[in-house]
Design a protein around this motif. Sequence first.
Motif: not given
Length: 223
Positions: A127, A132, A134-136, A140
Amino acid sequence: MFKKELWLPHDFTNHFYHGSIHNLVFLDLEFFPLYLKSQKVEQRIFGYTLTRLVEDPKQQYIKIQLIENIPEEKPLIQEIFQDIKILENKVFIGFNIIHSDLYCLHKRAKALKLKPTCQHPLVFDLYDPKQSRYRGGLNGLFEYLDINIDKQINGMYIRRNAKRVFAQKPRASDILNTIYEYCLEDAKNYFHIISNWHYKFERVNSERFIHFQFKSKKRRRRR
């Protein structure tokens, strides 16, 4: 306690860092909320997934454990620490492993008055709060690295059904098997992150690995 171990053939390639792929261990914890009389919500550990690659024979080892009642949380935590101690020369990897998994493990150990047998495991957190592209969350990241996973189970399933397992409600064993499949789905794909890492990221420098401190620093007495 619900426990399953698997040994699967693998053909993963290390595009992650300039070290041995056999030194990498993925660790993931599952949680459930316990509502206290003080109206506070406390995160407790419900499940544990550990997976690594075994050099001889060439296999992926997966262990998944789930508790079936609240008192089993303590022996589960003890086993997690035991595994970390056995593999203390490895690098533990996970998504938000520092501020979620290991943080909660540390907090629960203190609450249960358990002494970690390994004080500072070497970890790498997938993490990145500055990321920024990718998301999820973990899903993600899988998608961003072109790892196809058809997720059928939402992580909230565990939070919503933990009490049904503890109360031995009808179909409690079905719930455990569903949660197991949820954990296994991720476990089978963790090392695809290592294989596909170079598609979107540079190889990780070992200097980015950090030691997680389970042992709290002693406060200096004022004179």
